[in-house]
Write an enzyme that holds these catalytic residues in place. Structure first.
Site, short mmCIF file in Angstrom:
data_model
loop_
_atom_site.label_atom_id
_atom_site.label_comp_id
_atom_site.label_asym_id
_atom_site.label_seq_id
_atom_site.Cartn_x
_atom_site.Cartn_y
_atom_site.Cartn_z
N THR A 189 -44.37 34.98 -80.99
CA THR A 189 -42.64 35.40 -80.94
C THR A 189 -42.91 36.38 -80.19
OG1 THR A 189 -42.18 35.94 -82.61
CG2 THR A 189 -41.59 33.76 -82.54
N THR A 212 -42.45 34.29 -86.75
CA THR A 212 -41.22 35.06 -87.73
C THR A 212 -40.72 35.49 -86.25
OG1 THR A 212 -43.14 36.78 -88.06
CG2 THR A 212 -41.37 38.03 -87.63
N HIS A 270 -51.17 57.19 -94.44
CA HIS A 270 -52.57 57.97 -93.69
C HIS A 270 -51.63 58.30 -92.67
CE1 HIS A 270 -54.91 56.76 -96.77
NE2 HIS A 270 -54.62 56.13 -97.29
N GLY A 313 -50.19 49.78 -84.12
CA GLY A 313 -50.07 48.99 -82.68
C GLY A 313 -49.73 47.72 -83.47
N CYS A 333 -47.48 42.88 -84.52
CA CYS A 333 -47.02 42.95 -84.92
C CYS A 333 -45.15 43.55 -84.91
CB CYS A 333 -47.12 42.18 -86.66
SG CYS A 333 -47.98 40.24 -86.19
N LYS A 382 -56.73 48.29 -84.23
CA LYS A 382 -57.13 48.16 -86.43
C LYS A 382 -58.49 48.17 -85.83
CE LYS A 382 -56.32 45.61 -89.67
NZ LYS A 382 -55.30 44.60 -90.18
#
Length: 444
Positions: A94, A131, A262, A268, A271, A334
């Site tokens: 989505t 989602t 942190h 980014g 989601c 990440k």
């Protein structure tokens, strides 16, 4: 202990075999079900059928091959092949709608339409995991009631963390079942997740709109917490304080805690950014936009960290990056992922390139994806190659490999020993002892 694999005669289809769908299909087969994954992209199906996961996710490829060999798992491009399943999980994307902040529902609608056209069996269950904006489940339930009598709908939102998706599916911290009253969907979902529930996972049974809101509310909260500490980093830079010490001090308050507290380059991925924007858009449509207006500033704080990193690098390079070489350690949004969607690291790298710098990027997993999306950047095979001749090194994705990197390994190859720790995870004392000019966001 994790969930026990128990063979159950329920047959499961998973519509969409991207990150969510492929993971869910593999894990459902691991739980003992006969599973068929469906996707319109022949390339994805070819890779998965061959036992190859077309993205980086630790542990998933091994489980894929195991369950293909067992015969419990198969993949197809034809929704008709999935018509006989008892439970159909919708796991399509989505994305943010072009030209607006709202969610693009075309893939969800196409999945339901395809299932209806393929001949949904009365008594089967369609389960949304994607989602979606609040109100979607009720709309789809009405559509199914009209077009496929006897078919129920449930909403079972996903809470996957990239890099931990297998564990998050087989050993989740909670299961949410959004169901209509007086139906059998809850009982069916209890069968699907029986071994997971028996292992101790709590179940929250709610109505459709609550189930739809759980995921976006969780993401909005996490984004807010991350942006809060990054806002404090801005204040720390103005006052000379150290945001890492500030974060540690307030984390001892049990009401606050230290997770997602942190400071650094910000969030980014596919989601958090698009979900908080879609949440704002849908709340505005419902007349509740003012209640989540703060999320616009959460988004803005997050994006300012990228601008601040570019500005700091430019300042350290004498105010002009033209002709300077910049080494960027990190491309994925990440660690433990090859996902570059809305990657802060690549946003910074490309901004410096457009300003005139030569930018060399290294990442342990995401280089192929980055190369396709950012072909004008230069890519290296390792950190030393990326840093060779560099006037500044930027640490922008907190891979363990970078956190454990010996600064002396780069000293001999760089043009200048200047580093920006965009994730606040390097050891400042170690880098300074090696003769490096160390800088970080929110720290003196």
């Amino acid at each position: 202990m994790g969930p026990t694999t128990i063979v159950d005669p329920l047959r499961i289809s998973v519509i969409g075999t991207g990150y969510l769908g492929a993971t869910h299909a593999v894990c459902m087969a691991e739980l003992g079900f006969e599973v068929i994954g469906v996707d319109v992209d022949p390339s994805k199906i070819e890779h998965l059928t061959a036992g190859e996961v077309p993205f980086f996710e630790p542990g998933l490829e091994e489980l894929l091959r195991k369950n293909l060999e067992s015969g419990r798992l198969s993949f197809t491009t034809s929704l008709a092949d999935a018509a006989g399943a008892d439970v159909h999980f919708i796991c399509v994307g989505t994305p943010q709608h072009p030209g607006s902040n709202s969610a693009d529902m075309r893939y969800v609608d196409a999945a339901v339409s395809g299932l209806i056209a393929g001949g949904l069996r009365p008594g089967s269950l369609v389960v949304g995991k994607s989602t979606v904006p609040a109100g979607t489940a009720a709309r789809l339930a009405a559509w199914l009631s009209e077009q496929a009598p006897g078919v129920e709908l449930a909403w079972n939102p996903e809470f996957l963390r990239e890099g931990f998706a297998v564990d998050d599916t087989l050993r989740p911290d909670r299961l949410v079942f959004g169901v209509a009253p007086d139906g059998t969907a809850e009982a069916t979902l209890h069968r699907v997740y029986a071994s997971v529930i028996d292992a101790g996972t709590p179940v929250v049974v709610v109505d459709y709109p609550t189930a739809e809101l759980v995921k976006v509310a969780a993401n909005a909260f996490l984004a807010t917490k991350i942006s809060f500490i990054n806002a404090m980093a801005e204040v720390c830079e103005a006052t000379g304080a150290d945001v890492t010490h500030l974060s540690k001090a307030i984390s001892y308050d049990t009401r606050i805690g230290g997770r997602f507290l942190h400071a650094g380059l910000g969030f980014g991925g596919g989601c958090l950014p698009k979900d908080i924007r879609a949440f704002q858009a849908r709340a505005t449509e419902l007349g509740a936009g003012q209640a989540v207006a703060f999320l616009a500033e959460v988004d803005a704080i997050n994006l300012r960290r990228r601008t601040r990193t570019v500005t700091l690098a430019t300042e350290l390079l004498g105010g002009d990056v033209t002709g300077k070489k910049v080494a960027v350690l990190g491309a994925a949004f990440k660690p433990n992922s090859d996902d570059i969607r809305d990657s802060p690291a690549l946003a910074v790298a490309d901004a410096l390139r457009r300003a005139g710098a030569t930018v060399a990027v290294y990442d342990p997993a995401a280089i192929p994806n980055a190369r396709r999306t950012y072909p004008d950047l230069t890519y290296a095979d390792n950190a030393v190659d990326a840093a060779t001749g560099a006037h500044i090194v930027l640490h922008l994705t907190e891979w363990t490999e970078f956190r454990e990197l010996d600064p002396n390994a780069l000293t001999a190859v760089v043009a200048a020993r200047t580093v920006i720790d965009g994730r606040n995870t390097l050891n400042p004392a170690q880098w300074r002892a090696a003769g490096w000019d160390y800088h970080a966001l929110g720290r003196p």
